[in-house]
Design a protein around this motif. Structure first.
Motif, PDB file in Angstrom:
ATOM      1  N   PHE A  17      23.342   9.098  -1.132  1.00  0.00           N
ATOM      2  CA  PHE A  17      22.165   8.809  -0.288  1.00  0.00           C
ATOM      3  C   PHE A  17      20.978   9.002  -0.824  1.00  0.00           C
ATOM      4  O   PHE A  17      19.775   7.756  -1.498  1.00  0.00           O
ATOM      5  N   THR A  18      21.235  10.006  -2.074  1.00  0.00           N
ATOM      6  CA  THR A  18      19.439  10.558  -2.506  1.00  0.00           C
ATOM      7  C   THR A  18      19.218   9.940  -3.841  1.00  0.00           C
ATOM      8  O   THR A  18      18.264  10.111  -5.189  1.00  0.00           O
ATOM      9  N   LEU A  19      20.496   9.812  -4.515  1.00  0.00           N
ATOM     10  CA  LEU A  19      20.638   9.139  -6.081  1.00  0.00           C
ATOM     11  C   LEU A  19      20.569   7.623  -6.196  1.00  0.00           C
ATOM     12  O   LEU A  19      19.638   7.680  -7.022  1.00  0.00           O
ATOM     13  N   ARG A  20      21.014   6.542  -5.863  1.00  0.00           N
ATOM     14  CA  ARG A  20      21.067   5.609  -5.689  1.00  0.00           C
ATOM     15  C   ARG A  20      19.883   4.697  -5.148  1.00  0.00           C
ATOM     16  O   ARG A  20      18.979   5.186  -4.987  1.00  0.00           O
ATOM     17  N   GLY A  21      19.895   3.746  -6.509  1.00  0.00           N
ATOM     18  CA  GLY A  21      18.148   3.138  -6.891  1.00  0.00           C
ATOM     19  C   GLY A  21      16.786   3.940  -6.905  1.00  0.00           C
ATOM     20  O   GLY A  21      16.255   3.986  -7.223  1.00  0.00           O
ATOM     21  N   GLY A  22      17.719   4.889  -8.339  1.00  0.00           N
ATOM     22  CA  GLY A  22      16.410   5.845  -8.606  1.00  0.00           C
ATOM     23  C   GLY A  22      16.627   7.332  -8.115  1.00  0.00           C
ATOM     24  O   GLY A  22      16.624   7.186  -6.157  1.00  0.00           O
ATOM     25  N   THR A  23      16.769   8.706  -8.314  1.00  0.00           N
ATOM     26  CA  THR A  23      17.071   9.669  -8.001  1.00  0.00           C
ATOM     27  C   THR A  23      15.663   9.926  -7.109  1.00  0.00           C
ATOM     28  O   THR A  23      14.585   9.256  -7.078  1.00  0.00           O
ATOM     29  N   ASN A  24      16.106  11.051  -5.834  1.00  0.00           N
ATOM     30  CA  ASN A  24      14.497  11.516  -5.240  1.00  0.00           C
ATOM     31  C   ASN A  24      13.671  12.455  -6.116  1.00  0.00           C
ATOM     32  O   ASN A  24      12.157  12.186  -5.898  1.00  0.00           O
ATOM     33  N   GLU A  25      14.378  12.646  -6.715  1.00  0.00           N
ATOM     34  CA  GLU A  25      13.555  13.979  -7.437  1.00  0.00           C
ATOM     35  C   GLU A  25      12.863  12.708  -9.130  1.00  0.00           C
ATOM     36  O   GLU A  25      10.949  12.736  -9.062  1.00  0.00           O
ATOM     37  N   ILE A  26      13.042  11.474  -9.017  1.00  0.00           N
ATOM     38  CA  ILE A  26      12.271  10.807 -10.323  1.00  0.00           C
ATOM     39  C   ILE A  26      11.342   9.911  -9.016  1.00  0.00           C
ATOM     40  O   ILE A  26      10.035   9.662  -9.954  1.00  0.00           O
ATOM     41  N   ALA A  41       7.764   6.369  -2.352  1.00  0.00           N
ATOM     42  CA  ALA A  41       7.773   6.963  -0.856  1.00  0.00           C
ATOM     43  C   ALA A  41       8.784   6.889   0.036  1.00  0.00           C
ATOM     44  O   ALA A  41       9.146   8.002   0.579  1.00  0.00           O
ATOM     45  N   VAL A  42       8.915   5.946   0.220  1.00  0.00           N
ATOM     46  CA  VAL A  42       9.854   5.809   2.197  1.00  0.00           C
ATOM     47  C   VAL A  42      11.113   5.884   1.185  1.00  0.00           C
ATOM     48  O   VAL A  42      11.823   6.631   2.195  1.00  0.00           O
ATOM     49  N   LYS A  43      11.446   5.597   0.160  1.00  0.00           N
ATOM     50  CA  LYS A  43      12.984   6.128   0.366  1.00  0.00           C
ATOM     51  C   LYS A  43      13.290   7.564  -0.109  1.00  0.00           C
ATOM     52  O   LYS A  43      14.038   8.608   0.613  1.00  0.00           O
ATOM     53  N   ASP A  44      12.354   7.924  -1.038  1.00  0.00           N
ATOM     54  CA  ASP A  44      12.525   9.473  -0.893  1.00  0.00           C
ATOM     55  C   ASP A  44      12.946  10.574   0.327  1.00  0.00           C
ATOM     56  O   ASP A  44      13.624  10.845   0.958  1.00  0.00           O
ATOM     57  N   LEU A  45      11.559   9.690   1.458  1.00  0.00           N
ATOM     58  CA  LEU A  45      11.233  10.159   2.831  1.00  0.00           C
ATOM     59  C   LEU A  45      12.883  10.033   3.352  1.00  0.00           C
ATOM     60  O   LEU A  45      13.711  10.745   4.083  1.00  0.00           O
ATOM     61  N   GLY A  46      12.512   8.686   4.137  1.00  0.00           N
ATOM     62  CA  GLY A  46      13.900   7.603   3.999  1.00  0.00           C
ATOM     63  C   GLY A  46      15.579   8.180   3.914  1.00  0.00           C
ATOM     64  O   GLY A  46      16.091   8.536   4.760  1.00  0.00           O
ATOM     65  N   THR A  47      15.601   8.659   2.753  1.00  0.00           N
ATOM     66  CA  THR A  47      17.598   9.107   2.573  1.00  0.00           C
ATOM     67  C   THR A  47      17.561  10.699   2.613  1.00  0.00           C
ATOM     68  O   THR A  47      18.264  11.036   2.828  1.00  0.00           O
TER      69      THR A  47
END
Ligand SMILES: Cc1cc2nc3c(=O)[nH]c(=O)nc-3n(C[C@H](O)[C@H](O)[C@H](O)COP(=O)(O)OP(=O)(O)OC[C@H]3O[C@@H](n4cnc5c(N)ncnc54)[C@H](O)[C@@H]3O)c2cc1C
Length: 383
Positions: free
Chosen positions: A362-371, A316-322
């Protein structure tokens, strides 16, 4: 089981001393002209000597136990150090992966011999790692990796191709996710992690350049690479569980919020200097969002400190943060009306250009936001 566990964390007062120390160090490095502040330096800022200077001060691998070269300082102390480095736009890419995920992975799943071999070098800021997860046809769906690990006498032979492998052209060690058994009904079974010291005669590393021409990541071809049993990380077959742990580390940190912070800081100063107080106030709502995200990221660090694996909260932090990192770029462009210019001597247009050019990742690396949204939905029982 807690479905959602993000309890507010207050940083202990003694960490303020640590914050002052790291700020003083960064100030001295800047004054000596040893780095130029830039956006997204945890991907692009590879500077081995800067990492070594951090290592000398005990600021890499600081959460490792002392017998492996660390300071047992905990996740919150590490949070303070990483957020100061990112906010300053310091060149931290060389040690980032080792400090953030491979080191903790080795601590949790490695043998004593592996820990003694690799962790002290990581903590000194001398041993750099790359991770080979993604493949040409496998990014989001990691369970479908095709790199094969075949059992041979005293070890394994690995063949396959990895892509987007950040820093593999500089790193001394690569950790590869490979299939140790044919895919079965449980797609997550039969995976393993393997440690390969670089350079290696059976490993080819080819650059994949960004549109800007920059070289950060690579295609890595493994051609019958022999990996001795002593370099298997954890249990062959347990790779999925191990990688999930690693990804919780990879997704939760302040770097998922702060890649464009140096731009935000420079834009705020520039608007103030120009007396454009209305626009500067408009940036206030961006800063308020940043503060909320920071509290969330800190809460994830608090869970790590308590020994948890906050995979869903990190997602969640990664989705919102990126997405926030991209909002910073849009707001700065709109409010300052400055044209991005990578060759500018002025900081604002130069940083704006760097941020724009790096933003697709930003939203791709480390696993995309959709995933990641899928991960969250599954945990909440709505998928
Ligand atoms: C700057 C950068 C650095 C990287 N560094 C590394 C590294 O060091 N090591 C490494 O192993 N990898 C690295 N990667 C790769 C990264 O992990 C992958 O790009 C990412 O996991 C997505 O995989 P993919 O590129 O194959 O896209 P795909 O999986 O092909 O996805 C394409 C699009 O389809 C969407 N999509 C796919 N499946 C679904 C689904 N089930 N539901 C909804 N949408 C879906 C995705 O969200 C995406 O938008 C890096 C990537 C970048 C950008």
């Amino acid at each position: 089981m807690d479905l959602w566990n993000l309890r507010p964390v207050t940083l202990p007062a003694e960490l303020e001393t640590l914050r002052r120390d790291i700020r003083a160090f960064l100030g001295a490095e800047l004054a000596a002209g040893r780095f130029t502040p830039r956006c997204d330096q945890w991907l692009g800022g590879w500077d081995a000597s800067f990492s070594r200077r951090l290592g000398e001060r005990g600021w890499i691998g600081m959460a490792f136990p002392e017998q492996y070269g660390g300071r047992q300082a905990g996740a919150l102390a590490r949070f303070v150090v990483t957020e100061e480095l990112l906010a300053a736009g310091a060149p931290v890419a060389a040690h980032w992966i080792a400090d953030r995920q491979t080191g903790p992975g080795l601590l949790r799943f490695g043998t004593e011999e592996q820990k003694h071999t690799y962790l002290p070098g990581i903590a000194r800021g001398e041993r750099f790692f790359a991770v080979g997860l993604s493949e040409p046809d496998t990014g989001s769906d990691l369970a479908s990796v095709r790199t094969r690990a075949t059992r041979v006498v005293d070890g394994w032979r690995l063949s396959g191709t990895k892509v987007w492998t950040s820093g593999a052209h500089h790193a001394q060690t690569l950790v590869v996710l490979a299939r140790t058994a044919a895919p079965a009904a449980d797609r997550h079974a039969g995976l393993g992690q393997f440690i390969i010291d670089l350079p290696h005669p059976a490993v080819q590393i080819r650059p994949i350049r960004l549109l800007t021409g920059e070289h950060h990541f690579n295609e890595v071809v493994l051609d019958e690479v022999f990996v001795p049993d002593a370099r298997v990380l954890g249990e062959p077959g347990d790779g999925w569980h191990q990688v999930t742990h690693e990804l919780a580390m990879e997704r939760s940190g302040p770097e998922r919020i702060l890649s464009t912070f140096p731009l935000l800081a420079v834009a705020t100063e520039s608007l103030a200097a120009a007396g454009r107080l209305g626009e500067r106030c408009a940036l206030g709502s961006v800063v308020a969002r940043l503060w909320a995200l920071r509290q969330m990221s800190l809460a994830v660090a608090g869970r790590l400190e308590a020994g948890g694996v906050p995979a869903v909260e990190a997602a969640a932090v990664k989705d919102l943060g990126t997405r926030f990192e991209n909002t910073v770029i849009d707001c700065v462009r709109m409010l300052t009306q400055v044209e991005p210019d990578p060759g500018a001597t002025d900081e604002l247009p130069r940083m704006l250009a760097e941020a724009v050019l790096h933003s697709p990742g930003f939203t791709l690396r480390g696993g995309t936001n959709e995933i990641l949204r899928g991960v969250i939905a599954r945990q909440l029982g709505v998928r």
